[in-house]
Design a protein around this motif. Sequence first.
Motif, PDB file in Angstrom:
ATOM      1  N   GLU A   1       0.809  -1.216   0.000  1.00 29.77           N
ATOM      2  CA  GLU A   1       0.000   0.000   0.000  1.00 29.77           C
ATOM      3  C   GLU A   1       0.843   1.267   0.000  1.00 29.77           C
ATOM      4  N   LEU A   2       2.150   1.114   0.264  1.00 25.43           N
ATOM      5  CA  LEU A   2       3.048   2.270   0.279  1.00 25.43           C
ATOM      6  C   LEU A   2       3.941   2.319  -0.959  1.00 25.43           C
ATOM      7  N   GLU A   3       3.678   1.437  -1.916  1.00 26.73           N
ATOM      8  CA  GLU A   3       4.568   1.294  -3.074  1.00 26.73           C
ATOM      9  C   GLU A   3       4.728   2.600  -3.849  1.00 26.73           C
ATOM     10  N   GLU A   4       3.656   3.341  -4.028  1.00 29.61           N
ATOM     11  CA  GLU A   4       3.715   4.574  -4.810  1.00 29.61           C
ATOM     12  C   GLU A   4       3.966   5.814  -3.947  1.00 29.61           C
ATOM     13  N   LEU A   5       4.207   5.601  -2.664  1.00 27.48           N
ATOM     14  CA  LEU A   5       4.378   6.737  -1.758  1.00 27.48           C
ATOM     15  C   LEU A   5       5.686   7.468  -2.026  1.00 27.48           C
ATOM     16  N   ASP A   6       5.594   8.764  -2.198  1.00 29.29           N
ATOM     17  CA  ASP A   6       6.768   9.615  -2.362  1.00 29.29           C
ATOM     18  C   ASP A   6       7.051  10.285  -1.022  1.00 29.29           C
ATOM     19  N   GLY A   7       7.904   9.665  -0.223  1.00 33.36           N
ATOM     20  CA  GLY A   7       8.157  10.190   1.111  1.00 33.36           C
ATOM     21  C   GLY A   7       9.594   9.961   1.543  1.00 33.36           C
TER      22      GLY A   7
END
Length: 495
Positions: A474-480
């Motif tokens: 669920e965090l694969e596309e997270l830009d952080g």
Amino acid sequence: MNVANESWLDALNNVLMSIIGTINGLLWGQVLIYLLVGVGIYFTLRLGFIQIRQFRHAIDVLKSGKDIENGLSSYQVFCTSMAARVGTGNMAGVAVALAAGGPGAIFWMWLIALFGMSTAFVESTLAQVYKVKDVDGQYRGGPAYYMEKGLGQRWMGSLFSVFLIIAFGLVFNAVQANTITDALNHSFGFDETIMGVIIVAASAFFIMGGLRKIAQASARIVPVMAISYLAIAMVVVVMNISELPAAIALIVKSAFGWQEAAAGGVAYTIAQAMQSGIARGLFSNEAGMGSAANVAASATPNPNHPASQGFVQMLGVFADTIVICTASAAMIMLSGVMDQPDAASGIGLLQQALTNELGSWTAYFMAAAILLFCFTSIIANYSYAETNIMFLNGNTNKGLLAFRLLVLAMVMFGSVTSLPVVWNLADASMGMMALINIIALLLLSKLAFKVIKDYEVQIKAGKTPVFDRSKFPELEELDGAWHPKDSKAKAKANS
């Protein structure tokens, strides 16, 4: 003409007070108490009473995070959040709870803090998961960020930010300044305007230095003020040690109405004790409001895992309510001032207790305590607001100087005057930000539980926890801030 204008303004003020009072009564008298308590119980059960199971580990995490070369340590962030939490509410708030709900209110204050520890754990973990780096390389995060990045609802984060900026950045800082100047004026006759200028100058020194300088100041001041206050409380307890068992028994009996039933009447009902204790506890430790999560995201955690900061902030709730608020309650109850016909109210009750037990010199101690507690709250509250100003401006410094000047103007305004309608507006703003934050926490709780479980699994396996974002699709596309390549490399190095 002036009379007409004054009448018009009075009428408008009365209408505003009525509207805001209704909102606050609904939020704090009903909705938020049930929501915050319910969420705290739910998180506690889902995490298997982690605040009890892992309490010792939380202390170890805090101790291991004292010194880092870059960024803010967990210890600095802990002290900054404590600077905002600990204030006159820990003194005057406890006295108000005792007066309104009796000794039983303290029991319910303890209970809400116990459940609130799990809520603080979840919101601080999420703040770490969704944190980002600003233009200066400083970590930023909090409810606004996990609403935007976790829920995809920037409007929700923006609304939260506006409410927090109004409450913590502007109005609460005016209130803290007013408390300082009012206390020093009444105790020593110091001119409020001159003291206001001094407070503004001191605040500017730290605020203009940014988040790192605020954290460094908090790390130095908070331990001193907390230890000094607890030391005074311990002296009072030791002087009245024979009365301590009876005081504890009275708290428990009054919490469930046993004391009143035995006396043949109901002086303080269970409902009064619960409402007073829970409300003051929530106001004091801020668990679930989303405020402390803003600074929790700024930490460079050790171990290198988002959940580690959850452990640290969990301790903040414990220290604020169960330790410091209990110290205030002990001084008031053991001194016996509540039974005196001429008992004071609010913070005056605590001052009366100290004067009776230790002498008139305690007026100087209380003045110093108020000064330190309120001043550190000013700079810590500003740090919360700064993060949300950055969020609204796309993590740039645009408009930051203007906001800092506005904060300092509010500090000066609060130093020389008080405006109840503005204070009530701040309570309403805080209530709204808490409501928005609770909704976000519930929607993101599944991920938070998964992240916390990942940490505990590594601990049980004897490993130093490292966050590997690839475990969380669920965090694969997270830009952080938690880059998957960095996490994988660190995980491999520690395996």
